[in-house]
Design an enzyme around this catalytic site. Structure first.
Site, PDB file in Angstrom:
ATOM      1  N   SER A 555       0.839  -1.194   0.000  1.00  0.00           N
ATOM      2  CA  SER A 555       0.000   0.000   0.000  1.00  0.00           C
ATOM      3  C   SER A 555       0.873   1.243   0.000  1.00  0.00           C
ATOM      4  CB  SER A 555      -0.912   0.019   1.233  1.00  0.00           C
ATOM      5  OG  SER A 555      -1.560   1.267   1.367  1.00  0.00           O
ATOM      6  N   TYR A 568      -2.869  -0.423  10.339  1.00  0.00           N
ATOM      7  CA  TYR A 568      -2.826  -0.744   8.911  1.00  0.00           C
ATOM      8  C   TYR A 568      -1.492  -0.309   8.303  1.00  0.00           C
ATOM      9  CZ  TYR A 568      -4.254  -0.914   3.989  1.00  0.00           C
ATOM     10  OH  TYR A 568      -4.347  -1.192   2.652  1.00  0.00           O
TER      11      TYR A 568
END
Length: 678
Positions: A555, A568
């Site tokens: 990501s 995250y």
């Protein structure tokens, strides 16, 4: 030719071809003769319609028929120069084509056209080939059929064989067909229904004859050391052996694999006559063209360790290659095609089962099916006589026939990922679904792995049948489930070449609101899950010795510090560093490890639809349905990132164009300056 005649031919073909008792996949051919209007003259002419080269009777449609002017085809006898010039006759069929011709005529066209009957069937039934390969086949044929079905000595398919059978049919008007020595069955009749009946009657009569006359143990005595393992133990051992055996079968060219432990296979590989019969090889051309002339047979006990079986397999593989090279050298002529490869296509492992190989999964599966046909043939022949296949020199002449070589040259160029096996975690939705579809479109076989089995199954079905994709239920935090996923890939396709670590989730919370459970869940799914999948797939890749690719869907957040994103972002940073660590460690095995850093992939995303989207929208002060637009507008390119964009990046990373790239992270975020790699 009337539509009725063609309909009858197709119906008969489909019925015969869809029953494995009557013929094998893509084996045999059928024909019909009748009047049709010549489009160039408007006059009726007699036309031969016959199944075209390479087609399958069970699924045959009109487009798969070859059409020829019957008088022109038969007139080729006037220019036939003898068996030394057989190959030129197939090219001459092109000058006999009716209308647009249809499919390419097969080598058996002459047999269908020269026999003076309106309908002809040529099939490869196991029961008939058992008689055709028996040492005293002619006498057994006479005993079984009397004068109804006659015997023709082995001759390579072609024009002369057609002339021989036509002569026999003419001289024996009461005969209904012939057994072709070492090969199969041909029947004829004046109606389609009668021709089909004669074929089925002959096959079933041969079956009953073998059952009544055959001895009980044609494969000899049971060898205790080769007795089958229990079903679960067989599957587990096969899954561990599969990658290494696939590597053995892929030394000359990458292969996909299949596995079978049916009762037929286990019976054959557990009896004393296994070494002798396997060494004799297969006989029917359809069999050995797909299985090679003989399998590689391991001589290890059923309870031997996986390591010992693999070590022995490598020893036997070297001997197999030497034997095959000697076979090629013995029979090759200066004009023969180059040797295509010396690796086995069938590997038999006592106690475990049969591994089969081919350039794609369908070919690998069919190779296994054909070897089961061969086992049935050997059983039948040994039960009433002794199995005696056609001469090795004749097998070579078929295997390295110019016509077979021409057929190979006509095959379309393979897709970029053909022959590769991919596992995609989180493959049931969003990026995983798009990636699964893209990899399959580029030729890969795909294991769609997801905790939602229904979603994974839907994606696998969208890709195609089980020769293309399978669905597996997996919780990536469960070590045993990960191992089972890799094993499923190995049993279904032979191993694994490409892994996409995509499974993920996210909870958008501030530091003080993030619980230990929130932290553990995200790290378990993405950091731990990726580690487990990479570890288990790497074991298979290393055993294969064929290299591989591992791709992490990381990501932008692995390097960008966004708000309310501690768990995250941290776990994505963990994944990003796994890429670097594994690229350095696995490079010696030619396994490349790379990552992709997406941003804002909202459409179709399971993560965004499960609450993450609403949380992020609240953080940025926008409506949830406009979150994708928001992400696009904050990017440099002002374009929304879609799942298909990530899938495209995965494909590029795994393509041959980037074969020297490893340890790379590719941003697919429409341009986020704060996430530029530094």
């Amino acid at each position: 030719m009337s539509n009725k005649t063609i309909e009858e031919l197709l119906g008969r073909s489909n019925r015969l071809g869809s029953n494995p008792k009557f013929t094998n996949y893509a084996g045999g051919n059928t024909s019909a003769k009748g009047a049709a209007q010549d489009p160039s003259t408007g006059k009726d002419v007699e036309v031969l319609y016959v199944k075209g080269s390479g087609g399958d009777l069970g699924t045959l449609k009109e487009a798969g028929l070859a059409g020829l002017y019957l008088d022109r085809m038969r007139a080729l006898n006037d220019v036939y120069r003898g068996v030394e010039h057989e190959d030129e006759m197939v090219a001459l069929f092109d000058y006999c084509t009716f209308g647009r011709g249809g499919a390419a005529p097969s080598i058996d066209t002459a047999m269908h056209g020269l026999v003076d009957a309106a309908h002809v069937d040529h099939l490869h039934p196991d029961s008939i080939i058992a008689l055709a390969t028996a040492a005293d086949g002619p006498a057994l044929t006479k005993e079984c059929f009397g004068d109804e079905i006659l015997w023709v000595d082995w001759r390579r398919p072609g024009f002369q064989l057609g002339l021989d059978i036509a002569k026999m049919a003419k001289e024996n008007p009461a005969a209904k067909g012939v057994i072709l020595g070492g090969h199969g069955l041909t029947t004829w009749a004046q109606t389609s229904a009668e021709c089909e009946k004669r074929s089925i009657d002959a096959i079933e009569k041969a079956e009953k004859f073998l059952a009544a006359k055959g001895k009980k143990d044609p494969f000899g005595t049971l060898v205790k050391e080769w007795a089958p393992l229990a079903p679960d133990a067989r599957k587990a051992k096969a899954a561990l052996l599969a990658p290494a055996l696939r590597g053995i079968a892929s030394m000359d060219a990458p292969m996909l694999g299949g596995f079978s432990d049916t009762d037929v296979v286990l019976d054959f590989i557990s009896h004393s006559e296994l070494p002798r019969l396997a060494a004799l090889g297969t006989s029917c051309p359809d069999h050995f063209l797909r299985t090679k002339i003989s399998p590689m047979v391991l001589d290890t006990p059923a309870d031997a360790s996986v390591e010992d079986v693999i070590a022995r397999a490598h020893e036997l593989h070297e001997k197999y290659r030497q034997t095959y090279a000697a076979y090629y050298k013995k029979y090759a002529k200066p004009e023969s095609p180059a040797m295509r490869g010396a690796d086995p296509l069938i590997i038999l492992v006592p106690g475990v089962g049969m591994f089969s190989y081919g350039k794609d999964k369908q070919t690998a599966r069919v190779a296994g099916e054909f070897y089961i046909n061969a086992i049935n043939v050997m059983r039948g022949a040994e039960s009433v006589s002794a199995y005696k296949p056609i001469a090795e020199s004749e097998k070579f002449n078929i295997e390295y026939w110019d016509l077979e070589e021409a057929k190979l040259r006509r095959m379309p160029k393979p897709k970029p990922l053909a022959g590769r096996i991919a596992i995609v975690t989180g493959g049931g939705s969003g990026i995983g679904r798009a990636t699964s579809l893209r990899l399959a479109a580029e030729g890969a076989c795909v294991v769609v792995a997801d905790r939602d089995l229904d979603a994974a199954t839907a994606v696998a079905a969208e890709i195609g049948n089980s020769d293309k994709a399978i669905a597996v239920k997996v919780d990536v935090t469960d070590e045993d489930a990960i191992i089972a996923t890799v094993h499923a890939s190995s049993l279904a396709f032979g191993g694994v070449d490409l892994v996409v670590n995509n499974a993920g989730l996210s909870l958008s919370k501030s530091l003080v609101d993030t619980t230990v459970a929130d932290w553990d869940l995200q790290h378990d799914v993405m950091a731990r899950g990726s580690f487990l999948m990479s570890r288990e797939s790497a074991k298979a890749m290393i055993a294969q010795k064929m290299g591989g690719d591992i791709v992490y869907i990381s990501s932008k957040n692995s390097i960008f510090a966004g708000p309310n994103n501690i768990a995250y972002g941290a776990t994505k940073a963990d994944q990003a560093h796994q890429v670097r660590l594994l690229a350095a460690e696995l490079g010696g095995h030619q396994i490349r490890v790379n990552g992709i850093n997406p941003d804002g992939v909202v459409r179709g995303s399971g993560i965004f639809s499960s609450g993450w989207g609403a949380n992020r929208a609240a953080v940025y002060g926008v409506e949830e349905e406009k979150l994708g637009e928001y992400y696009a507008q904050r990017s440099i390119l002002k374009r929304e990132v879609l799942p298909e964009n990530i899938a495209a990046a995965v494909f590029v990373l795994c393509s041959s164009d980037l074969s020297l790239t490893t340890g790379l992270h590719i941003p697919v975020d429409s341009g986020v300056a704060a996430a530029f790699m530094r």
